[in-house]
Design a protein around this motif. Structure first.
Motif, PDB file in Angstrom:
ATOM      1  N   PRO A 184     -12.538  21.011 -22.494  1.00  0.00           N
ATOM      2  CA  PRO A 184     -12.977  21.055 -22.153  1.00  0.00           C
ATOM      3  C   PRO A 184     -14.539  20.879 -23.334  1.00  0.00           C
ATOM      4  N   VAL A 185     -14.525  19.259 -22.814  1.00  0.00           N
ATOM      5  CA  VAL A 185     -15.751  18.392 -23.971  1.00  0.00           C
ATOM      6  C   VAL A 185     -16.735  19.595 -24.699  1.00  0.00           C
ATOM      7  N   VAL A 217     -11.056  27.501 -20.835  1.00  0.00           N
ATOM      8  CA  VAL A 217      -9.684  25.489 -21.273  1.00  0.00           C
ATOM      9  C   VAL A 217      -9.296  25.796 -19.401  1.00  0.00           C
ATOM     10  N   GLY A 218      -9.342  24.508 -19.618  1.00  0.00           N
ATOM     11  CA  GLY A 218      -8.186  23.859 -17.650  1.00  0.00           C
ATOM     12  C   GLY A 218      -9.517  24.566 -16.961  1.00  0.00           C
ATOM     13  N   ALA A 267      -0.876  23.542 -19.531  1.00  0.00           N
ATOM     14  CA  ALA A 267      -0.656  24.128 -18.927  1.00  0.00           C
ATOM     15  C   ALA A 267      -1.170  25.021 -17.549  1.00  0.00           C
ATOM     16  N   GLN A 268      -2.100  25.184 -18.508  1.00  0.00           N
ATOM     17  CA  GLN A 268      -3.292  25.917 -18.022  1.00  0.00           C
ATOM     18  C   GLN A 268      -4.000  24.933 -16.556  1.00  0.00           C
ATOM     19  N   LEU A 273      -5.012  22.601 -11.672  1.00  0.00           N
ATOM     20  CA  LEU A 273      -5.217  21.954 -10.601  1.00  0.00           C
ATOM     21  C   LEU A 273      -4.265  22.118  -9.625  1.00  0.00           C
ATOM     22  N   VAL A 274      -3.513  22.140  -9.254  1.00  0.00           N
ATOM     23  CA  VAL A 274      -2.101  22.963  -8.631  1.00  0.00           C
ATOM     24  C   VAL A 274      -3.253  24.268  -7.570  1.00  0.00           C
ATOM     25  N   GLN A 275      -3.729  24.459  -7.722  1.00  0.00           N
ATOM     26  CA  GLN A 275      -5.127  25.529  -7.617  1.00  0.00           C
ATOM     27  C   GLN A 275      -5.613  24.809  -6.407  1.00  0.00           C
ATOM     28  N   ILE A 276      -6.534  23.464  -6.450  1.00  0.00           N
ATOM     29  CA  ILE A 276      -7.548  23.056  -5.738  1.00  0.00           C
ATOM     30  C   ILE A 276      -6.752  22.085  -5.396  1.00  0.00           C
ATOM     31  N   ARG A 277      -5.082  21.614  -5.232  1.00  0.00           N
ATOM     32  CA  ARG A 277      -4.582  20.557  -4.599  1.00  0.00           C
ATOM     33  C   ARG A 277      -5.376  19.559  -3.672  1.00  0.00           C
ATOM     34  N   ASP A 278      -5.257  20.467  -2.452  1.00  0.00           N
ATOM     35  CA  ASP A 278      -6.063  20.282  -1.596  1.00  0.00           C
ATOM     36  C   ASP A 278      -7.792  19.471  -1.640  1.00  0.00           C
ATOM     37  N   GLN A 279      -7.698  18.923  -2.408  1.00  0.00           N
ATOM     38  CA  GLN A 279      -9.252  18.472  -3.107  1.00  0.00           C
ATOM     39  C   GLN A 279      -9.208  17.271  -3.967  1.00  0.00           C
ATOM     40  N   VAL A 280      -7.948  17.465  -4.921  1.00  0.00           N
ATOM     41  CA  VAL A 280      -7.352  15.815  -5.483  1.00  0.00           C
ATOM     42  C   VAL A 280      -6.185  15.274  -4.866  1.00  0.00           C
TER      43      VAL A 280
END
Length: 454
Positions: A184-185, A217-218, A267-268, A273-280
């Protein structure tokens, strides 16, 4: 097996790679590379992005890396990640260096191919013209268009540009790598101050003040910005990182700051990223061995960039256990069942507000991190976990099977300890050695020690 398949273990179209700083590999032998390749492969990583700079010795280390990957017999892949903050790129001749790396390894069995082309990436490069009239014509005429046939490149750079300009790179890029999505820059001390009022509020009541930052975060907001700006047929490569601290004086690299890495960032970020894996399409772990920025996942070896003061003794390899778990979830779409009980925990070595006789000074944003031990439990079945940071400070949690993210405050003189028990019997008894939360540190160190059970 299709040409773009990255490993022998799966025909998945999702990939997990790790950023490898070739500049930190000066003393490496092929055996050193082989050891890293095997450890990364066992940890769910499919390949290394080889960050190459301008040192004259780096091409030989790249050759050693490809040799080791082939020797490993794992199908582990490699690709070039040109460090354009190091490599010159103002003349046409400069582009020949990049093309030479591509043509040398294009047909190597361990070269990462994507959509049948040679995958390549960068760190930066948004100012490179290679002697042409613009950045776009530079990359296009001196790099992309000069590589054809088996040398044709699939180019997914990390250009630090506004997403609204992505369409101006049509014909150059096949996708984009979002380097800064790993942290979270935007969360700086001034950001937090404006969010929460006077800085005194943070210092007087840090837990409640900083707790409101955890949703950042994440976050996948940076991902969504890139995904929206890219075409539907373009590749999106996201970043994930466990930590960030760098501490160089103005006389050296002049880098002295932290990014917020609390709240189980690694982890977060993975879970999001697993939740949006269809787009990644690809996740790149930052990093395998960037010791200078404290986000190394691999062992401490090779040749450090004068970062020994905050790296030596601060092992991070416990995070590789998490990498394997989350990489499997990202690549397959479902979390693996936990087959071995494990606890991984980490802590900084001194309070955020401690002062030290350190001429480099406190890192920017030091006020935004909490004095907390972060723990992750991988449990095969329900159990009871007790975290302790002193003889008088402990907390007990009931955990279910799978993964649990826990934490406990740590005070001066504190240590890290955890037990996992079932039916009154300890299954895991983990405690730090050679670690004390020191209120009077000799220098500023916002890196972490990661410990894990066997």
């Amino acid at each position: 097996m299709p040409a773009h398949s990255l490993s022998k273990r799966s025909n998945s179209t999702k990939y997990v790679v790790a950023h490898f700083m070739v500049g930190n590999s000066y003393p490496y032998t092929v055996d050193n590379w082989l050891s890293d390749v095997q450890l990364a492969y066992q940890s769910g990583i499919d390949g290394f992005a080889l960050n190459v700079g301008s040192d004259s010795w780096q091409p030989q280390q790249v050759a050693n890396a490809y040799e080791a990957a082939q020797q490993s017999g794992t199908g582990f892949k490699l690709f070039m990640s040109f460090d354009m903050s190091s490599l010159p790129c103002s003349t046409a001749a400069d582009a020949a260096t990049l093309r030479n790396y591509i043509t040398t390894y294009a047909t190597h069995p361990n070269q990462f191919l994507y959509n049948g082309r040679v995958f390549a990436s960068t760190f930066s490069g948004e100012s490179c013209t290679f002697g042409q009239g613009s950045v776009v014509s530079g990359w296009s005429s001196q790099f992309i268009q000069q590589l054809s046939g088996t040398n044709a490149v699939y180019f997914v750079p990390s250009f630090f540009v506004d997403t609204s300009t992505f369409n101006t790179y049509n014909g150059v890029i096949d996708g984009m790598f979002n380097w800064n999505s790993a942290w979270p820059v935007q969360v700086t001390t001034s950001y937090v101050t404006s969010l929460l009022g006077a800085i005194g509020n943070i210092l007087q009541n840090p837990t409640s003040a900083l707790g409101s930052l955890s949703s950042l975060v994440g976050s996948t907001n940076p991902d969504q910005q890139y995904i929206s700006a890219l075409g539907s047929n373009q590749t999106y490569m996201a970043a994930v990182s466990p930590w960030f601290f760098t501490h160089y004086s103005p006389q050296t690299y002049n880098k002295n700051w932290i990014y917020l890495s609390d709240d189980h960032l690694y982890a977060q970020r993975w879970e999001n990223l697993v939740q949006i894996r269809d787009q990644v399409d690809i996740v790149e772990c930052l990093t395998w061995n960037d010791y200078g920025e404290s986000h190394y996942l691999g062992p401490i070896e090779g040749d450090q960039p004068n970062s020994q003061a905050w790296v030596d003794g601060f092992d991070h390899t416990g995070w590789l256990n998490l990498t394997s778990y989350y990489a499997t979830a990202f690549k397959t779409g479902s979390y693996p069942s936990v087959t071995k009980d494990q606890i991984i925990m980490w802590s900084r070595p001194h309070p955020a507000l401690a002062t030290a006789p350190d001429p480099v000074g406190q890192p920017q944003n030091f006020q935004i991190t909490e004095d907390v031990v972060w723990a992750i439990v991988l449990a095969t079945s329900p159990g009871t976990v007790t975290l302790s940071t002193s003889s008088s400070q402990s907390q007990t949690f009931s955990v279910s099977s799978g993964i649990s993210k826990l934490s406990i405050p740590i005070s001066p003189g504190g240590y890290m300890a955890a037990t996992l028990s079932r039916n009154g019997q300890n299954v895991i008894d983990l405690k730090s050695t050679n670690f004390t939360f020191n209120p009077n540190p000799p220098s500023y160190n916002f890196n972490v020690l990661v410990i894990s059970s066997d």
